[in-house]
Every structure is written in structure tokens, then in C-alpha cells.
Design a protein around this motif. Structure first.
Motif, PDB file in Angstrom:
ATOM      1  N   VAL A  35      64.416  27.164  54.548  1.00 45.93           N
ATOM      2  CA  VAL A  35      65.569  26.265  54.613  1.00 45.93           C
ATOM      3  C   VAL A  35      65.096  24.833  54.835  1.00 45.93           C
ATOM      4  N   ARG A  36      64.116  24.650  55.705  1.00 44.44           N
ATOM      5  CA  ARG A  36      63.586  23.303  55.930  1.00 44.44           C
ATOM      6  C   ARG A  36      63.011  22.731  54.645  1.00 44.44           C
ATOM      7  N   GLN A  37      62.256  23.555  53.935  1.00 45.46           N
ATOM      8  CA  GLN A  37      61.657  23.094  52.684  1.00 45.46           C
ATOM      9  C   GLN A  37      62.732  22.747  51.652  1.00 45.46           C
ATOM     10  N   ALA A  38      63.757  23.577  51.538  1.00 48.91           N
ATOM     11  CA  ALA A  38      64.814  23.332  50.558  1.00 48.91           C
ATOM     12  C   ALA A  38      65.544  22.026  50.842  1.00 48.91           C
ATOM     13  N   VAL A  39      65.866  21.804  52.096  1.00 50.10           N
ATOM     14  CA  VAL A  39      66.583  20.582  52.474  1.00 50.10           C
ATOM     15  C   VAL A  39      65.713  19.349  52.225  1.00 50.10           C
ATOM     16  N   SER A  40      64.417  19.464  52.472  1.00 47.15           N
ATOM     17  CA  SER A  40      63.509  18.349  52.218  1.00 47.15           C
ATOM     18  C   SER A  40      63.354  18.084  50.725  1.00 47.15           C
ATOM     19  N   LEU A  41      63.221  19.138  49.949  1.00 47.82           N
ATOM     20  CA  LEU A  41      63.081  18.996  48.495  1.00 47.82           C
ATOM     21  C   LEU A  41      64.264  18.272  47.877  1.00 47.82           C
ATOM     22  N   ALA A  42      65.446  18.485  48.416  1.00 52.60           N
ATOM     23  CA  ALA A  42      66.666  17.946  47.814  1.00 52.60           C
ATOM     24  C   ALA A  42      66.837  16.447  48.025  1.00 52.60           C
ATOM     25  N   ILE A  43      66.031  15.849  48.889  1.00 51.57           N
ATOM     26  CA  ILE A  43      66.192  14.425  49.201  1.00 51.57           C
ATOM     27  C   ILE A  43      65.479  13.577  48.159  1.00 51.57           C
ATOM     28  N   ASP A  44      66.222  12.732  47.479  1.00 55.38           N
ATOM     29  CA  ASP A  44      65.625  11.781  46.542  1.00 55.38           C
ATOM     30  C   ASP A  44      65.233  10.538  47.338  1.00 55.38           C
ATOM     31  N   ARG A  45      64.000  10.486  47.766  1.00 50.56           N
ATOM     32  CA  ARG A  45      63.545   9.419  48.652  1.00 50.56           C
ATOM     33  C   ARG A  45      63.545   8.056  47.969  1.00 50.56           C
ATOM     34  N   GLU A  46      63.334   8.049  46.654  1.00 48.56           N
ATOM     35  CA  GLU A  46      63.355   6.779  45.927  1.00 48.56           C
ATOM     36  C   GLU A  46      64.754   6.159  45.935  1.00 48.56           C
ATOM     37  N   ILE A  47      65.763   6.988  45.748  1.00 46.06           N
ATOM     38  CA  ILE A  47      67.138   6.482  45.797  1.00 46.06           C
ATOM     39  C   ILE A  47      67.468   5.978  47.194  1.00 46.06           C
ATOM     40  N   ILE A  48      67.076   6.729  48.218  1.00 47.83           N
ATOM     41  CA  ILE A  48      67.353   6.305  49.591  1.00 47.83           C
ATOM     42  C   ILE A  48      66.712   4.944  49.873  1.00 47.83           C
ATOM     43  N   ALA A  49      65.448   4.789  49.484  1.00 47.70           N
ATOM     44  CA  ALA A  49      64.725   3.552  49.802  1.00 47.70           C
ATOM     45  C   ALA A  49      65.197   2.364  48.970  1.00 47.70           C
ATOM     46  N   HIS A  50      65.339   2.583  47.660  1.00 46.12           N
ATOM     47  CA  HIS A  50      65.535   1.448  46.749  1.00 46.12           C
ATOM     48  C   HIS A  50      67.003   1.138  46.448  1.00 46.12           C
ATOM     49  N   ARG A  51      67.883   2.127  46.578  1.00 43.09           N
ATOM     50  CA  ARG A  51      69.281   1.893  46.215  1.00 43.09           C
ATOM     51  C   ARG A  51      70.237   1.932  47.401  1.00 43.09           C
ATOM     52  N   VAL A  52      69.834   2.594  48.485  1.00 43.70           N
ATOM     53  CA  VAL A  52      70.720   2.683  49.652  1.00 43.70           C
ATOM     54  C   VAL A  52      70.277   1.699  50.730  1.00 43.70           C
ATOM     55  N   MET A  53      69.030   1.761  51.148  1.00 50.75           N
ATOM     56  CA  MET A  53      68.569   0.870  52.219  1.00 50.75           C
ATOM     57  C   MET A  53      68.291  -0.537  51.690  1.00 50.75           C
ATOM     58  N   ARG A  54      67.511  -0.653  50.625  1.00 52.66           N
ATOM     59  CA  ARG A  54      67.325  -1.904  49.870  1.00 52.66           C
ATOM     60  C   ARG A  54      66.807  -3.080  50.692  1.00 52.66           C
ATOM     61  N   ALA A  55      65.899  -2.798  51.627  1.00 50.77           N
ATOM     62  CA  ALA A  55      65.318  -3.898  52.399  1.00 50.77           C
ATOM     63  C   ALA A  55      63.799  -3.849  52.334  1.00 50.77           C
ATOM     64  N   GLY A  56      63.280  -3.295  51.238  1.00 47.95           N
ATOM     65  CA  GLY A  56      61.845  -3.233  51.066  1.00 47.95           C
ATOM     66  C   GLY A  56      61.198  -1.971  51.600  1.00 47.95           C
ATOM     67  N   GLU A  57      62.008  -1.007  52.070  1.00 46.88           N
ATOM     68  CA  GLU A  57      61.441   0.239  52.568  1.00 46.88           C
ATOM     69  C   GLU A  57      60.724   1.011  51.451  1.00 46.88           C
ATOM     70  N   GLN A  58      59.741   1.794  51.834  1.00 49.68           N
ATOM     71  CA  GLN A  58      59.012   2.626  50.892  1.00 49.68           C
ATOM     72  C   GLN A  58      59.432   4.084  51.067  1.00 49.68           C
ATOM     73  N   PRO A  59      59.562   4.835  49.976  1.00 53.00           N
ATOM     74  CA  PRO A  59      59.837   6.272  50.097  1.00 53.00           C
ATOM     75  C   PRO A  59      58.704   6.939  50.881  1.00 53.00           C
ATOM     76  N   ALA A  60      59.058   7.812  51.812  1.00 54.92           N
ATOM     77  CA  ALA A  60      58.056   8.431  52.683  1.00 54.92           C
ATOM     78  C   ALA A  60      57.803   9.869  52.276  1.00 54.92           C
ATOM     79  N   TYR A  61      56.539  10.165  51.987  1.00 57.01           N
ATOM     80  CA  TYR A  61      56.106  11.538  51.709  1.00 57.01           C
ATOM     81  C   TYR A  61      55.062  11.978  52.725  1.00 57.01           C
ATOM     82  N   ALA A  62      54.987  11.268  53.819  1.00 57.65           N
ATOM     83  CA  ALA A  62      54.075  11.598  54.913  1.00 57.65           C
ATOM     84  C   ALA A  62      54.733  11.141  56.200  1.00 57.65           C
ATOM     85  N   MET A  63      54.123  11.498  57.320  1.00 57.11           N
ATOM     86  CA  MET A  63      54.673  11.091  58.613  1.00 57.11           C
ATOM     87  C   MET A  63      54.052   9.792  59.101  1.00 57.11           C
ATOM     88  N   VAL A  64      52.748   9.668  58.899  1.00 57.75           N
ATOM     89  CA  VAL A  64      52.067   8.436  59.321  1.00 57.75           C
ATOM     90  C   VAL A  64      52.341   7.356  58.285  1.00 57.75           C
TER      91      VAL A  64
END
Length: 219
Positions: free
Chosen positions: A33-62
Motif C-alpha cells: 500500500v505504501r508503494q502504491a500510494v507513492s507510485l501514484a504521486i506525480d512529483r513533477e506536477i507537484i513541484a512545477h505546477r502546484v508549488m511553483r517556487a523553484g522546488e525540485q521533485p524529490a525521489y530521495a530523502m536527503v
């Protein structure tokens, strides 16, 4: 900017915004379930179209820009096209027993700032795309983080701003010994041992290699 050229400096800062799962309670005590919920997140859309303040999509914790830390640890699906991620997420949920007759449902808690609220709405839509019904539960910041410390949540918005420029300043959040800071109560003995071991490694390259292995385990 035209009147005072050179006075505006835009620089990155080391921070990570992430979704904290509660590992002790259904449905997120199930890795699938954790993996499925993570897979479904489009990080590029979140960073570039929703937040839009120069954030980078995160595929790591550090976060990037940690001196001497190459950042090789990554979520393994980073290069997978979004359509394939969605298909994989649905398959994982089916394996976990969710489908048309039993939809995945959970609460997503977040602090009530405007940008975080916009992200929450976007996430709710993305999760709906894999058949998940998500209730959004906003609260002010103090209440929100008290709920996290008491594990009174299922999935929640969280963030960390690096106190010092070292990978352990982020990775310690997932150590069993971190207690309140590890609000999801993630616990992995191999991860714990490697992060603790890093404190006693004098060679910088060897220490970084151990921390990156630990991060990959956690991811």
C-alpha cells in the motif's frame, strides 16, 4: 530587478517535504500500500505546477547540495513513465486486497498553509486515480505536529529543514532511536545499524557510501 541589478540572489536551501506514513496502523503497515500510494504521486506536477517556487521533485530523502554526498540513493521507479507507475500501483493494491469491492480509504493530514492545502488537493486527485478514497484533514501547525508525535494519523504532510550540511541530519528522522522525531515509527534494524555505524567511520568516502546504502534501504 531592473533598477537594482545584482541585488537579488536566488539560492537553494536544503529541505525536504514528504509524506509521512504511520507504519503501525492499517493501511500503511502494508508495504504494498505504501508503494502504491507513492507510485501514484506525480512529483513533477507537484513541484512545477502546484508549488511553483523553484522546488525540485524529490525521489530521495536527503536533499541535494549536501557537500560530499553524491545522492545516488533514489526511489527505484524514478525513470518509470507515469502510466506504468499507475498500472503498477493498481496491481499492488489488488495484491493487498483492494479493488472495486473494497476501495482503499485513508485520511491525509496536513497543516493548513495555502500551498500545502493546494498540494493536498492535488494528491487527493492523484490517489483517486488508483482507486483510493482520501479524506483531507487540515489543522494548524501546532495541532498537526502534535498529532504526528502521538501517531494520531494515517498519512500526513511533513517537512524537514537541514540544521547542518550532512546526510545524517535527515536520515536520523527514520532511526528507531529518534522516537518523537520518527513520527511514523519506521523501524529497520539494518538501517539503524548503518546510520549508527557512520558515526565511527573516519574515511569520508566510506562514510558516505554507508549512509547512501542506508538511505536506499529506507527508500
Amino acid at each position: 530587478l531592473s533598477n537594482l541589478p545584482g541585488y537579488l540572489h536566488i539560492s537553494p536551501y536544503n529541505a525536504i517535504n514528504y509524506i509521512q506514513f504511520n507504519f503501525t496502523k492499517p493501511p500503511f503497515n502494508d508495504l504494498r500500500v505504501r508503494q502504491a500510494v507513492s507510485l501514484a504521486i506525480d512529483r513533477e506536477i507537484i513541484a512545477h505546477r502546484v508549488m511553483r517556487a523553484g522546488e525540485q521533485p524529490a525521489y530521495a530523502m536527503v536533499p541535494p547540495y549536501i557537500p560530499g554526498y553524491p545522492g545516488k540513493a533514489q526511489l527505484r521507479f524514478k525513470s518509470m513513465p507515469m502510466a506504468e507507475r499507475i498500472a503498477k500501483a493498481k496491481a499492488l493494491l489488488a495484491e493487498a486486497g483492494y479493488g472495486a469491492g473494497r476501495r482503499l480509504s485513508f485520511e491525509y493530514s496536513f497543516s493548513g498553509q495555502s500551498d500545502v492545502r493546494l498540494v493536498a488537493v492535488a494528491l487527493q486527485s492523484m490517489w483517486r486515480g488508483i482507486g483510493a478514497d482520501v479524506d483531507l484533514t487540515p489543522a494548524d501547525a501546532q495541532v498537526h505536529y502534535n498529532m504526528l508525535r502521538r501517531q494520531q494519523f494515517q498519512a500526513a504532510w511533513a517537512g524537514w529543514y537541514a540544521d547542518y550540511l550532512d546526510a545524517k541530519d535527515v536520515l536520523f528522522l527514520a532511526q528507531t532511536s529518534s522516537k518523537d522525531m520518527n513520527s511514523g515509527l519506521y523501524s529497520n534494524p539494518k538501517f539503524d545499524a548503518m546510520v549508527s555505524q557512520s558515526d565511527y567511520i573516519r574515511d569520508p568516502a566510506q562514510r558516505v557510501a554507508v549512509l547512501e546504502q542506508a538511505e536506499q534501504i529506507m527508500l
